[in-house]
Design a protein around this motif. Structure first.
Motif, PDB file in Angstrom:
ATOM      1  N   VAL A  89       0.747  -1.115  -0.087  1.00 22.07           N
ATOM      2  CA  VAL A  89       0.094   0.067  -0.082  1.00 22.07           C
ATOM      3  C   VAL A  89       0.875   1.143  -0.039  1.00 22.07           C
ATOM      4  O   VAL A  89       1.769   1.319   0.708  1.00 22.07           O
ATOM      5  N   ALA A  90       0.630   2.279  -0.816  1.00 25.22           N
ATOM      6  CA  ALA A  90       1.315   3.367  -0.851  1.00 25.22           C
ATOM      7  C   ALA A  90       0.542   4.585  -0.113  1.00 25.22           C
ATOM      8  O   ALA A  90      -0.808   4.462  -0.070  1.00 25.22           O
ATOM      9  N   GLY A  91       1.263   5.588   0.502  1.00 23.53           N
ATOM     10  CA  GLY A  91       0.702   6.636   1.341  1.00 23.53           C
ATOM     11  C   GLY A  91      -0.236   6.187   2.490  1.00 23.53           C
ATOM     12  O   GLY A  91      -0.850   6.894   2.968  1.00 23.53           O
ATOM     13  N   ASN A  92       0.395   5.097   3.263  1.00 24.90           N
ATOM     14  CA  ASN A  92      -0.352   4.797   4.456  1.00 24.90           C
ATOM     15  C   ASN A  92       0.445   5.113   5.688  1.00 24.90           C
ATOM     16  O   ASN A  92       0.305   4.798   6.794  1.00 24.90           O
ATOM     17  N   GLY A  93       1.613   5.817   5.318  1.00 25.68           N
ATOM     18  CA  GLY A  93       2.475   6.337   6.271  1.00 25.68           C
ATOM     19  C   GLY A  93       3.299   5.249   7.067  1.00 25.68           C
ATOM     20  O   GLY A  93       4.259   5.655   7.971  1.00 25.68           O
ATOM     21  N   ILE A  94       3.366   4.233   6.527  1.00 25.84           N
ATOM     22  CA  ILE A  94       4.348   3.052   7.053  1.00 25.84           C
ATOM     23  C   ILE A  94       4.885   2.282   5.970  1.00 25.84           C
ATOM     24  O   ILE A  94       4.258   2.254   4.748  1.00 25.84           O
ATOM     25  N   GLY A  95       6.122   1.610   6.235  1.00 26.13           N
ATOM     26  CA  GLY A  95       6.688   0.885   5.388  1.00 26.13           C
ATOM     27  C   GLY A  95       7.255   1.441   4.056  1.00 26.13           C
ATOM     28  O   GLY A  95       7.582   2.170   3.860  1.00 26.13           O
ATOM     29  N   ILE A  96       6.663   0.280   2.946  1.00 30.54           N
ATOM     30  CA  ILE A  96       7.210   0.845   1.572  1.00 30.54           C
ATOM     31  C   ILE A  96       5.975   1.144   0.736  1.00 30.54           C
ATOM     32  O   ILE A  96       4.952   1.099   0.990  1.00 30.54           O
ATOM     33  N   ALA A  97       6.150   1.442  -0.315  1.00 29.64           N
ATOM     34  CA  ALA A  97       5.145   1.670  -1.347  1.00 29.64           C
ATOM     35  C   ALA A  97       5.551   0.424  -2.743  1.00 29.64           C
ATOM     36  O   ALA A  97       6.739   0.524  -3.013  1.00 29.64           O
ATOM     37  N   GLY A  98       4.537  -0.219  -2.751  1.00 29.58           N
ATOM     38  CA  GLY A  98       4.680  -1.174  -4.022  1.00 29.58           C
ATOM     39  C   GLY A  98       5.030  -0.365  -5.162  1.00 29.58           C
ATOM     40  O   GLY A  98       4.665   0.586  -5.575  1.00 29.58           O
ATOM     41  N   VAL A  99       5.539  -1.073  -6.265  1.00 34.89           N
ATOM     42  CA  VAL A  99       5.883  -0.513  -7.446  1.00 34.89           C
ATOM     43  C   VAL A  99       4.267  -0.248  -8.135  1.00 34.89           C
ATOM     44  O   VAL A  99       4.143   0.776  -8.913  1.00 34.89           O
ATOM     45  N   ALA A 100       3.524  -1.310  -7.794  1.00 37.93           N
ATOM     46  CA  ALA A 100       2.095  -1.040  -8.335  1.00 37.93           C
ATOM     47  C   ALA A 100       1.037  -1.140  -7.191  1.00 37.93           C
ATOM     48  O   ALA A 100       0.525  -2.115  -7.032  1.00 37.93           O
ATOM     49  N   PRO A 101       0.857   0.036  -6.403  1.00 38.72           N
ATOM     50  CA  PRO A 101       0.297  -0.251  -5.243  1.00 38.72           C
ATOM     51  C   PRO A 101      -1.210  -0.257  -5.448  1.00 38.72           C
ATOM     52  O   PRO A 101      -1.822  -0.578  -4.397  1.00 38.72           O
ATOM     53  N   GLN A 102      -1.735   0.067  -6.432  1.00 41.26           N
ATOM     54  CA  GLN A 102      -3.322  -0.120  -6.847  1.00 41.26           C
ATOM     55  C   GLN A 102      -3.674  -1.388  -7.387  1.00 41.26           C
ATOM     56  O   GLN A 102      -4.633  -1.553  -7.752  1.00 41.26           O
ATOM     57  N   ALA A 103      -2.584  -2.235  -7.663  1.00 32.90           N
ATOM     58  CA  ALA A 103      -2.778  -3.483  -8.364  1.00 32.90           C
ATOM     59  C   ALA A 103      -3.080  -4.545  -7.520  1.00 32.90           C
ATOM     60  O   ALA A 103      -3.112  -4.291  -6.311  1.00 32.90           O
ATOM     61  N   ARG A 104      -4.120  -5.345  -7.642  1.00 33.39           N
ATOM     62  CA  ARG A 104      -4.275  -6.468  -6.873  1.00 33.39           C
ATOM     63  C   ARG A 104      -3.768  -7.647  -6.991  1.00 33.39           C
ATOM     64  O   ARG A 104      -3.599  -8.329  -8.221  1.00 33.39           O
ATOM     65  N   LEU A 105      -3.266  -8.517  -5.914  1.00 39.09           N
ATOM     66  CA  LEU A 105      -2.638  -9.667  -6.272  1.00 39.09           C
ATOM     67  C   LEU A 105      -3.670 -10.878  -5.981  1.00 39.09           C
ATOM     68  O   LEU A 105      -4.390 -10.944  -5.268  1.00 39.09           O
TER      69      LEU A 105
END
Lengths: 230, 403
Positions: free
Chosen positions: B208-224
């Protein structure tokens, strides 16, 4: 001659070795056939036996308890079917076949039907033609689309829509079409398959199509079934 | 009415009484050399009056028949049937059989190849995940090298589904919450365990991007699609032909846009055929390059976007190999933590994320167009991705739809 006979036997044996025999038994709270209850809105038991070969030929027999007009005694339906299915690609295959439905007490309702289908794993489309629907009815064409979508390893959503059109059996003021739909969930629990579905039907009155019913069957029903395949 | 209620009660009671099957342990990697995969051609699906609209990919469909045929065949050839799984996309059932020892397995394989009931038979191959996992080797976030902030203004992977065939994913990780659309465990019948490699790859692709923690995935709005086909053991993480094939069969049914395979192993007929179908279906397949030159799957499979570390040597590169940062990549770890990881697994995971962004911008881009967009065209050495001076992605990502 003898060699040919032996070769034929060997071929038959080889086909049998590759062919699969499977079957199922099921209990249902209501046997709804294209939206109409063939069990007088009550429970039914069913059994099926299927033989299919990798080259596409298949045949089978199905039996169900039924309760039909005019007396609604306990009765049995037997249905034999045979056909040929062929893969088009990795996802789709077509099939053509015929079925014959017979009833142990009410032979007047016996009838043949032919079908063509386009089948994939999640979607199945078939079109059926019966020249005398339930023996005494008009010629009918039935088109149906079935779908399933897995939700988890054990649960899946099920859907079905069907349209029945009669070509004859003129009854004043009655539509030539009937519709049925089914939506539900299926669950695999151990060796058993459970289905809970809501079944709805509408359109032209059932008697104009030859259905073996004189009572007004409920248009909507919730059906619970459990089956075990082997 | 009473009869109906009684039957309904019996139905529910009967189903409730059925005990769930015991949970088997993950396959033993050591046993792979005495196991065989035997394919039996299956009849096409057809009309069944009893089926009550029970279509769909259901591995338990026909299970009894499959097991009965498999057990008979195994008995006739002096083998034990271990497992069976339908592969409807190939029109076969895949049976796992085991011999007493590797020599017997080779002998039985020759016999089975001559059996007219068998479509084909092959050895069970062992595969491994391609991670070194040297903690904190260096701090070199690939996101910075690829200018993800700029890229994410154009695309974030929205509407894109990425299948991750790997070990288990920690779906409760705060950086992965809500990112897994579906999960399946093809190793055993248990729930998805939180394992290291799968969780790391998942975070690199789609945290998840922009959640204030950890990392941002390269495709944060993709689903796995988190598909567990590999398992963690004391000696490392492993997979085999059978677990991978089950996962790939699922991928074919689920039809995601991108498939990430951060693993390597020998060429395998069953897996090759499933991968061919995935590519034909338009799925972009990203595979990590195994440094072992004997490894053929998946990176050396034609059509796969093969990804190596950007510091890998130039000896014997895979044709068309892409290069991406493979060291010091921050990743999610099981239990809600983060760590830095190394390996071509993670280089491939980043490229899967990039491919998801490109597929969002240009949904119909094929493998050739994607490769061209991902890299400088015309280089006769392995293609470098993500070098700051070249910054190919923002430019090529725009260019891809026009090609």
């Amino acid at each position: 001659m003898r060699r040919s006979a032996l070769a034929c036997c060997a071929l038959l044996f080889a086909t049998q070795a590759l062919a699969r025999v499977s079957g199922s038994v099921a209990l249902l709270t209501d046997y709804r056939y294209r939206g109409i209850s063939l069990s007088d809105d009550s429970s039914a038991a069913q059994i099926d036996l299927d033989w299919s070969a990798p080259d596409g030929w298949y045949a089978g027999a199905f039996a169900s308890s039924v309760r039909l007009a005019p007396y609604y005694h306990d009765d049995a339906q037997g249905l034999g079917y045979a056909g040929y299915a062929r893969r088009i690609d990795a996802d789709w295959n077509w099939e053509a076949g015929a079925a014959y439905a017979g009833f142990s007490r009410h032979h007047q309702y016996d009838y043949p039907e032919a079908y063509l289908g386009l089948v994939s794993a999640p979607l199945q489309f078939r079109i059926h033609y019966a020249p005398r629907y339930f023996g005494q009815g008009p010629p009918v064409v039935y088109a149906e689309l079935d779908g399933a979508r897995a939700l988890t390893d054990h649960w899946r959503l099920l859907g079905h829509i069907g349209v029945l059109r009669r070509n004859g059996g003129a009854v004043d003021g009655v539509s030539r079409h009937r519709y049925d739909a089914r939506a539900g969930v299926g669950a695999r629990i151990g060796a058993f398959d459970l289905q809970l579905a809501w079944v709805a039907a509408g359109g032209g009155k059932y008697y104009a199509f030859g259905y073996p019913s004189i009572r007004i069957s409920r248009d909507n029903a919730v059906v619970l079934s459990v089956s075990r395949a082997w | 009415m009473l009869r109906t209620l009684v039957i309904a009660a019996c139905v529910v009671a009967l189903a409730a009484c059925v005990s769930m099957p015991p949970q088997p342990s993950p396959p033993s990697a050591q046993a792979a050399d005495r196991q065989l995969l035997v394919m039996l051609r299956t009849p096409p699906p057809h009309f069944r009056p009893d089926r009550n609209y029970a279509g769909g990919y259901d591995p338990s469909e026909g299970r009894q028949t499959r097991r009965r045929l498999g057990a008979r065949l195994a008995r006739e050839h002096g083998l034990i049937l271990l497992d069976a799984w339908p592969m409807p996309s190939l029109g076969v059932d895949c049976l796992v059989m085991q011999a007493d020892d590797p020599a017997a397995a080779r002998e039985r394989m020759r016999e089975l190849a001559r059996d007219p009931r068998v479509d084909w038979v092959q050895p069970m191959h062992a595969f491994h995940l391609l991670a070194h996992n040297d903690p904190l080797y260096s701090v070199q976030p690939a996101a910075r090298a690829w200018h993800l902030d700029e890229l994410h203004k154009r695309a974030t992977g929205r509407g894109i589904v990425i299948a991750e065939v790997d070990s288990g994913v920690d779906m409760k990780h705060p950086d992965l919450r809500g990112q897994v659309a579906r999960s399946r465990n093809f190793v055993d019948d248990g729930p998805m365990p939180a394992e290291r490699h799968g969780t790391e790859v998942a975070g690199i692709i789609a945290a998840v991007a922009g959640n204030g923690i950890g990392i941002a995935g390269v495709a944060p709005q993709a689903r796995l699609l988190a598909l567990r086909a590999c398992w963690q053991s004391r000696s490392g993480a492993a997979c085999n032909s059978f677990t991978l094939a089950k996962a790939l069969q699922f991928v074919l049914q689920a039809d995601p846009q991108v498939l990430n395979l951060s693993l390597g192993g020998p060429r395998d007929r069953l897996l090759d055929r499933l991968l061919d179908l995935a590519l034909e279906q338009g799925i972009s397949v990203v595979g990590a390059v195994d440094p072992d030159p004997a490894s053929g799957f998946p990176a050396r499979h034609p059509g796969v976007l093969a990804v190596a570390n950007d510091d890998a040597g130039d000896d014997d590169p895979v044709a068309g190999e892409l290069r991406a940062p493979g060291r010091g990549i921050p990743a999610t770890t099981p239990g809600g933590g983060w760590d830095f990881v190394d390996g071509s697994s993670f280089a491939a995971a980043q490229v899967s994320g990039l491919v998801a962004l490109l597929r969002e911008i240009s949904p119909r881009a094929d493998a050739v167009q994607l490769r061209a967009a991902l890299a400088r065209v015309g280089l006769d050495r392995p293609i470098a991705l993500g070098l700051p001076a070249k910054r190919p992605m923002p430019i090529d990502g725009v260019r891809a739809p026009r090609q």
